[in-house]
Structure formats: C-alpha cells, structure tokens
Design an enzyme around this catalytic site. Structure first.
Site, short mmCIF file in Angstrom:
data_model
loop_
_atom_site.label_atom_id
_atom_site.label_comp_id
_atom_site.label_asym_id
_atom_site.label_seq_id
_atom_site.Cartn_x
_atom_site.Cartn_y
_atom_site.Cartn_z
N LYS A 1 40.58 -43.16 -12.33
CA LYS A 1 40.88 -42.04 -11.08
C LYS A 1 41.96 -42.37 -10.36
O LYS A 1 42.55 -41.52 -10.23
CB LYS A 1 39.49 -41.09 -10.89
CG LYS A 1 39.97 -40.23 -9.51
CD LYS A 1 40.46 -39.25 -10.28
CE LYS A 1 40.93 -37.60 -9.81
NZ LYS A 1 39.39 -37.05 -9.20
N LYS B 1 43.44 -38.61 1.16
CA LYS B 1 42.99 -39.46 0.42
C LYS B 1 42.91 -40.65 -0.88
O LYS B 1 42.61 -41.71 -0.69
CB LYS B 1 41.63 -38.56 0.48
CG LYS B 1 40.52 -39.62 -0.18
CD LYS B 1 38.82 -38.73 -0.30
CE LYS B 1 38.64 -37.71 -0.94
NZ LYS B 1 38.96 -38.15 -2.64
#
Length: 295
Positions: A174, A242
């Site tokens: 991811k 993030k």
C-alpha cells in the site's frame, strides 16, 4: 456472518453500506453522530465502545479497523473500553488503514499473544469504489486465515489481491502504491498549474492528458474536481501527507531513496501547513497555483 467495524467515515461508511446490503450483521462504533445515523440507516447496529462492538461477534467473527493511523488502532484495541478484552481465539482483526509495516507487525504480534489472528488489509480506491466493491484490497496473512474469511473479503471487494502470507506485506504494498499516487497527483497539479500560467484552458488540457501519455487515474479524478472547484473532502490532504511520509520512511529503512518520493511528500506537507489539511487533496492544484513563483 457477524462483523464489528470501528470507524465509519468515508471508507468505513461505504463498507458498512456494502456489508449490510449483502445481509451481513454489522455492529458499528464511531464517535461522529452523523456517521452513527448513516450506519443505522444502512441497517447496522450501534455500539458505544469498541468493547461493546465485539460483544456480539460469533466464534469466527471479524473486527474491521477502518481508522486513520496506528495510534488509533492501538487505542481501539487496548485503550479504555478497548476491543481486545472482548476478543477470543477464533476472532480475527482486519487492519484496513495505511500504516507503517512495523506497526502492522507489532499489532499482529500483540494480538497473536491472545490467540487472535490478524489480516493486513489496506484499501485503495476511494469511497465510491469501496461502496461499489471496486476498491483494491491488498491482503497479507497466513493462507488458513484468509480462507476462513474468504466470504468476508469477497463481500468487501471484487478486487482482493493476495500479496503474501507475511503480515506487513500488505502495508508495504500500500505504501508503494500510495507513494506513486502522491507523485502522480503532485505531477498532475503541477502541470495544470503550468497550463494555467501559459493561458491554456485547464479542462481542454486535461482532456488531452487523459488521451495521451500523461494520463493517471488519480490525476484525472482529482483535477476534474479541482477545475470544478469541488473540494468537498473525499480524501483529505492529511491522508496523502501521512501516506507519502510513511512511504519515504519505509524506503529509507530499506536503504532506498529515489528522486521523487520525498519531493512529493514535501508538497503535501507544505499544503497541509498552508491551511489545506482538511480539504480534499484536489486542493493541491490551487495550492500550486498560489505558491508557484512568478519571474
């Protein structure tokens, strides 16, 4: 077919609707009254705490964590009224947020001490794709655990990709994906800001890009919204801030440092610090148009 889900925001709420439509019994815990109402409207039950949410799980029930970061995962599991007290051997925790691989591994190891399985299962694609079952679900866990929850994974997404049996590989995959997404989005915003500076029509320019070698899904998706000045948050700037930060850190820990990742992460950080943190990340276009220096 019982599921507890913590975090019914944009992505989590879409999963709640999808699971309820498929006749799963879903118990939701979320602190936002609007999200609670939406979950009820979809057919879910509500719980006041994570501990209460897992109280009705069957012997092989699953707890889906669809929160923002690793700290929230730990709070949900081991904080005040945390779910771990009510989890039993046979239960499985499905970790859906984008977090660092080492955090995924440490959470899974701590759960294993209680006899609780863990599926490393980050998602990609946005709320509408999650609702339609078209999101990418990257799963890593022992094969027996994945088989036990094959029906749940299939209900969540038509695009379940088994990465490996090693928890942490879903998170790694991811981060790689989202770093490229961040690079592509910064690139798309930069070239459209340039097109505007050159006096080109942005919509026509994007038409050309979409039919040419510069096309990217995230570029088209976000820049269409940006051109329409539609900045209602689907994915806040803070999320790719993030994710790109975590991806760059993971790259460095692997002894790799490329030419683009850190630059893209820096753009998201700067946009967030400029007051765009809670806007949709399509706002990157207006940020670059405002901040690009003029001769």
């Amino acid at each position: 077919m019982t599921v507890a889900l913590i975090g019914a925001g944009n992505m989590g709420g879409a999963l709640v609707e999808r699971l309820c439509e498929a006749q799963w019994a879903v118990t939701v815990c979320d602190i936002d009254p609007l999200r609670q109402w939406q979950a009820l409207a979809a057919g879910a039950s509500l719980a006041d705490t994570p501990l209460a949410a897992v109280a009705q799980l069957g012997n092989e029930g699953a707890l889906l964590l669809v929160v923002v970061d690793a700290d929230q995962c730990r709070e949900v599991l081991w904080g005040d009224q945390g779910a771990s007290v009510g989890l039993r051997p046979g239960h499985t925790v499905v970790l859906c947020p984008t977090i660092a691989p080492e955090d995924t591994i440490s959470i899974a190891e701590r759960l294993a001490l209680q006899g609780i399985a863990c599926i490393d299962a980050p998602m990609s694609g946005g709320p509408q794709r999650a609702r339609d079952g078209r999101m990418s679900l990257m799963v890593a866990a022992p094969a027996a655990v994945l088989e036990r929850h094959a029906d749940l994974l299939a209900a969540l997404s038509l695009n379940v990709m088994r990465i490996s049996e090693r928890v942490g590989d879903g998170a790694r995959t991811k981060l790689v994906n989202n770093l490229l997404a961040g690079i592509n989005l910064v690139g798309a915003a930069e070239v459209l800001a340039l097109a505007g500076r050159m006096g080109l029509d942005l919509s026509t320019t994007l038409d050309v890009i979409e039919r040419s070698s510069g096309q990217s899904w995230i570029g088209s998706d976000r820049m269409r919204r940006a051109i329409a000045n539609d900045l209602v948050p689907r994915a806040h700037v803070t999320l790719l801030e993030k994710d790109t930060r975590l991806a760059v850190a993971a790259a460095r820990s692997s002894g790799f440092e490329g030419p683009l990742g850190a630059s893209a992460a820096g753009v998201f950080k700067a946009a967030s610090e400029a007051g765009m943190a809670d806007l949709d990340d399509a706002a990157l276009l207006s940020f670059l148009r405002q901040t690009a220096p003029r001769p």
